[in-house]
Design an enzyme around this catalytic site. Structure first.
Site, short mmCIF file in Angstrom:
data_model
loop_
_atom_site.label_atom_id
_atom_site.label_comp_id
_atom_site.label_asym_id
_atom_site.label_seq_id
_atom_site.Cartn_x
_atom_site.Cartn_y
_atom_site.Cartn_z
N LYS A 1 -4.84 3.58 6.97
CA LYS A 1 -3.56 4.31 6.29
C LYS A 1 -3.93 4.95 5.02
CE LYS A 1 1.06 3.05 5.26
NZ LYS A 1 2.25 1.83 5.77
N GLY B 1 7.25 8.68 6.57
CA GLY B 1 7.69 8.86 5.22
C GLY B 1 9.09 9.37 5.23
N CYS C 1 -2.36 0.73 -0.53
CA CYS C 1 -1.16 -0.10 -1.17
C CYS C 1 -1.30 0.27 -2.65
CB CYS C 1 -1.19 -1.54 -0.99
SG CYS C 1 0.11 -2.16 -1.83
N ILE D 1 6.20 -4.91 -4.07
CA ILE D 1 5.96 -6.29 -3.48
C ILE D 1 5.03 -6.82 -3.78
CG2 ILE D 1 6.37 -7.63 -1.28
CD1 ILE D 1 8.78 -6.10 -2.15
N GLY D 2 3.68 -6.04 -3.84
CA GLY D 2 2.39 -6.79 -4.36
C GLY D 2 1.91 -7.48 -3.08
C1 FMN Z 1 9.67 -2.90 1.00
C2 FMN Z 1 8.26 -2.20 1.37
C3 FMN Z 1 7.11 -2.72 1.57
C4 FMN Z 1 5.90 -2.18 2.02
N1 FMN Z 1 4.84 -3.03 2.53
C5 FMN Z 1 3.68 -2.26 3.00
C6 FMN Z 1 2.63 -3.15 3.26
O1 FMN Z 1 2.64 -4.26 3.36
N2 FMN Z 1 1.58 -2.53 4.03
C7 FMN Z 1 1.48 -1.06 4.07
O2 FMN Z 1 0.65 -0.57 4.79
N3 FMN Z 1 2.69 -0.29 3.75
C8 FMN Z 1 3.85 -0.96 3.20
N4 FMN Z 1 4.82 -0.11 2.83
C9 FMN Z 1 4.98 1.17 3.00
C10 FMN Z 1 5.34 1.66 4.42
O3 FMN Z 1 4.97 1.15 5.49
C11 FMN Z 1 5.47 3.34 4.56
O4 FMN Z 1 4.08 3.61 4.76
C12 FMN Z 1 6.26 3.86 3.55
O5 FMN Z 1 7.46 3.13 3.05
C13 FMN Z 1 6.85 5.34 3.82
O6 FMN Z 1 7.71 5.41 5.01
P1 FMN Z 1 9.18 5.18 4.61
O7 FMN Z 1 9.57 6.33 3.80
O8 FMN Z 1 9.64 5.54 6.23
O9 FMN Z 1 9.60 4.01 4.13
C14 FMN Z 1 5.90 -0.82 2.38
C15 FMN Z 1 7.06 -0.05 2.20
C16 FMN Z 1 8.42 -0.97 1.67
C17 FMN Z 1 9.70 -0.01 1.44
#
Ligand code: FMN
Length: 310
Positions: free
Chosen positions: A166, A244, A132, A72-73
């Site tokens: 984080k 995760g 990120c 997403i950036g």
């Molecule tokens: C579409 C998307 C957008 C994300 N945007 C952010 C973000 O803005 N900031 C952040 O710290 N993590 C972001 N993450 C990471 C998640 O917060 C999380 O750390 C990561 O996806 C692992 O957890 P999960 O497997 O349950 O998704 C994003 C993840 C996804 C899938």
């Protein structure tokens, strides 16, 4: 007696240990038709930067086996717009709001953001997104212990709010970074952010994500995340927020047993927008069935000769 789900993260008391992960729950409003938002332990908002960001060009997401890639950036409306338009709405939900922040260039931006947020009552805690993978940096702050210490230490000096750092899984030794965050003054660490990955369309021979490399999330990364939570738990004294690949009750419980004090639900929100509410109910039932008085008793309760804290 009903088991206690309440946990403490720094100065922050949560009624239950289940939050939603940054970037996967919009600004919460999008989910209000699917679940009772007030049932959440906390909401972590999408990472904001000082200035608005458009994010990366599309395609920015694709499905992968048991997961997804995203780049997403850090698209976000910037600090001022967030404070004016999103924060009041988040505040009305009535659960703690953890505001995730990142710097675009200079780590000093973290300090400027934290200083602004420190004065706002609607902000319960600050999460430093030093991990990120989807912005153009050669090295992430979270890939360098010294840089992690310096950023956390400088932010700690400008805020008394609960400070969560984080961490990135894209490192050789995540415990060194966790220790640096703890020494810098973090109240808690959250882990893991996404794992860098890539997927290719064999017809066009182009990457499926426009920026090429992206962040992998979802059940595919869960064993890596659980391993890292367990490794970090044995090294630090501050609480851990684990995430995760959590999609259901057993996968959430794995993280507590490995050492997490609380968990965050991310990609699961895209599959089942009510996942976090179901997981809260399921954790309560598990504790009841097992006659465990409090969720804190589960944290780090891994039964294994390898589980000694050192
Ligand atoms: C579409 C998307 C957008 C994300 N945007 C952010 C973000 O803005 N900031 C952040 O710290 N993590 C972001 N993450 C990471 C998640 O917060 C999380 O750390 C990561 O996806 C692992 O957890 P999960 O497997 O349950 O998704 C994003 C993840 C996804 C899938």
């Amino acid at each position: 007696m009903d088991p206690s789900l309440s946990v403490k993260i720094g100065r922050l008391r949560l009624k239950n240990p289940v939050m939603v992960a940054s970037g996967t729950f919009g600004y919460a409003e999008e989910f209000k038709g699917f679940m009772d938002l007030a049932s959440l332990g906390a909401i972590v908002s999408k990472t904001i930067t000082l200035r608005p960001r458009q994010g990366n060009p599309p395609p920015r997401t694709c499905e992968t086996p048991s997961g997804m890639l995203n780049s997403i950036g850090l698209e976000n409306p910037g600090l001022d717009c967030f404070v004016k338009e999103k924060l009041p709405m988040l505040g009305r939900i009535g659960v703690p709001v953890i505001v995730s922040i990142a710097s675009e260039d200079a780590p000093a931006e973290f300090k400027a953001l934290a200083r602004e947020l420190d004065g706002l009552r609607g902000v319960s805690a600050i999460e430093l997104n030093i991990s990120c993978p989807n912005v153009k940096h050669t090295t992430l702050v979270a890939q360098d212990a010294r840089a992690t210490y310096e950023v956390v230490h400088s932010v700690r000096r400008v805020t008394k709010k609960t400070l969560i750092v984080k961490l990135s899984p894209n490192v050789a030794d995540i415990t060194a970074i966790a220790l640096a965050a703890e020494r810098g003054g973090a109240d808690a660490v959250s882990l893991i952010n996404t794992i860098t990955g890539m997927s290719i369309d064999v017809e066009t021979r182009q990457p499926k994500i426009a920026s090429g490399i992206a962040g992998l999330s979802g059940p595919a990364i869960r064993p890596v995340a659980v391993r890292m939570v367990w490794e970090v738990f044995r090294k630090i004294k501050i609480p851990l927020i684990g995430m995760g690949g959590i999609i259901d009750v057993p996968s959430a419980l794995e993280f507590f047993i490995a050492g997490a004090t609380a968990v965050s639900i991310g990609t699961a929100n895209f599959i089942n927008p009510a996942a976090s509410a179901e997981i809260i109910r399921g954790i309560r039932n598990y504790l009841r069935e097992k006659k465990i008085a409090s969720i804190s008793k589960l944290t780090g309760s891994l039964q294994c000769s390898c589980s000694k804290r050192n």
